[in-house]
Motif scaffolding. Structure first.
Motif, PDB file in Angstrom:
ATOM      1  N   VAL A  14       0.837  -1.211   0.000  1.00 22.54           N
ATOM      2  CA  VAL A  14       0.000   0.000   0.000  1.00 22.54           C
ATOM      3  C   VAL A  14       0.865   1.253   0.000  1.00 22.54           C
ATOM      4  CG1 VAL A  14      -1.639   1.336   1.393  1.00 22.54           C
ATOM      5  CG2 VAL A  14      -1.990  -1.116   1.066  1.00 22.54           C
ATOM      6  N   VAL A  17       2.262   1.826  -3.549  1.00 21.92           N
ATOM      7  CA  VAL A  17       1.279   2.406  -4.471  1.00 21.92           C
ATOM      8  C   VAL A  17       1.039   3.873  -4.148  1.00 21.92           C
ATOM      9  CG1 VAL A  17      -1.122   2.267  -5.265  1.00 21.92           C
ATOM     10  CG2 VAL A  17       0.188   0.168  -4.864  1.00 21.92           C
ATOM     11  N   LEU A  61      -0.200  -0.565 -11.656  1.00 22.16           N
ATOM     12  CA  LEU A  61      -0.941  -1.678 -11.079  1.00 22.16           C
ATOM     13  C   LEU A  61      -1.580  -2.531 -12.180  1.00 22.16           C
ATOM     14  CD1 LEU A  61      -2.807   0.139  -8.167  1.00 22.16           C
ATOM     15  CD2 LEU A  61      -1.201  -1.738  -7.877  1.00 22.16           C
ATOM     16  N   HIS A  69      -5.268  -3.853  -4.039  1.00 20.60           N
ATOM     17  CA  HIS A  69      -4.906  -2.629  -3.328  1.00 20.60           C
ATOM     18  C   HIS A  69      -6.110  -2.045  -2.594  1.00 20.60           C
ATOM     19  CE1 HIS A  69      -4.445   1.834  -3.112  1.00 20.60           C
ATOM     20  NE2 HIS A  69      -3.291   1.465  -2.563  1.00 20.60           N
ATOM     21  N   CYS A  72      -6.691  -4.091   0.438  1.00 20.64           N
ATOM     22  CA  CYS A  72      -5.640  -3.894   1.444  1.00 20.64           C
ATOM     23  C   CYS A  72      -5.832  -2.589   2.198  1.00 20.64           C
ATOM     24  CB  CYS A  72      -4.266  -3.906   0.772  1.00 20.64           C
ATOM     25  SG  CYS A  72      -3.715  -5.537   0.282  1.00 20.64           S
TER      26      CYS A  72
END
Length: 298
Positions: A14, A17, A61, A69, A72
């Protein structure tokens, strides 16, 4: 493979990203760029899917990565909220305080104290259970018990809140009819109301101010199974008995009951908070502090 996922890698994923690059993520996480890359590679291997496609200049991604994601972010937010709730219980009284104590002490002392304690902590709920049984605190999900007298051996934790004296009591009407005992031995000639819950309800040891001791065996005429019932019988002139100070102070001040043989002392009892949690939450610690201070003023 999903059952073998290292959940710490989710936070790294996380953060990666969010940062948009391995370099920025490494700086935010306080680790090297190579470590961030290793976490991602191992996470993908554990999941069996590619989460991020990357080149020397950019990363993006995958479809699976975008969906993962989102999950998460939600999972980590829930975990953080759970940690904050647990931390809040450690620092601020919250939730429901569930406690138990004996009938007489619960009615005379704990219930009025809880009303004041609740005013100090308005967000707290209280669940008071009073009876004369020894409850299983863990099985019945009690935060604590307030126990009176002498503690049994236990694996539970205990904190002393205070103590109480025991006094031989009688009503003035009873004494007018049967006479005033002058020595402990005189009590053997009076009608004794026994507390059946005690191990030896008819055998009492009196200690004089000079240290001398006298043991007297009483003559039972009635018995009851809790101190509140004993008080009612004594108030009605039914006989003589021993009562705890917290139950009869107002009766003494009002002249309804009289202390006998005040120059002698009976064994004093303790008042303890007993609890199963080795690290009790804030609501338990706050109540223990409140009761200790309140009893010290009595």
């Amino acid at each position: 493979m999903g059952n073998d996922v290292n959940l710490n890698r989710l936070a790294v994923f996380v953060a990666l990203v969010r940062a948009g690059s391995f370099t920025a993520a490494a700086a935010q996480l306080g680790m090297t760029k190579a470590m961030v890359s290793q976490h991602l590679l191992r996470l993908e291997r554990e999941l069996g899917v590619t989460l991020i496609v990357r080149s020397t200049r950019r990363m993006a991604l995958t479809e699976a990565g975008a969906a993962f994601h989102t999950d998460c972010v939600s999972l980590l937010a829930q975990a953080q909220a759970a940690l904050e709730r647990v931390g809040g219980q450690r620092s601020k009284p919250s939730g429901t305080l569930r406690l138990t104590t004996s009938t007489d002490y619960g009615m005379a002392v704990i219930a009025p104290a809880l009303a004041e304690f609740r005013r100090l902590h308005p967000s707290l709920q209280v669940d008071l259970v009073i009876n004369d049984q020894i409850n299983d605190l863990i099985a019945e999900r009690f935060d604590l018990a307030v126990r009176i007298g002498w503690l049994r051996d236990s694996s539970l934790r205990a904190t002393r809140l205070g103590g109480f004296r025991q006094w031989v009591m009688a009503a003035p009407a009873y004494l007018a009819e049967h006479g005033m005992p002058r020595r402990p031995e005189d009590l053997a000639m009076h009608g004794w109301i026994a507390l059946s819950a005690m191990a030896t309800p008819l055998r009492w040891t009196f200690t004089h101010g000079n240290g001398s001791r006298r043991i007297v065996r009483m003559r039972q005429i009635m018995q009851a199974n809790n101190a509140a019932a004993i008080r009612a019988l004594v108030l009605a002139g039914g006989g003589v008995s021993v009562l705890p100070d917290y139950l009869v102070q107002e009766d003494i001040q009002a002249g309804r009951l009289q202390v006998l043989l005040a120059q002698y002392r009976l064994q004093e009892g303790g008042i303890h908070a007993v609890y199963p949690d080795p690290q009790p939450p804030a609501k338990v610690r706050a109540f223990i502090d409140f009761m200790r201070e309140r009893l010290a003023k009595r």
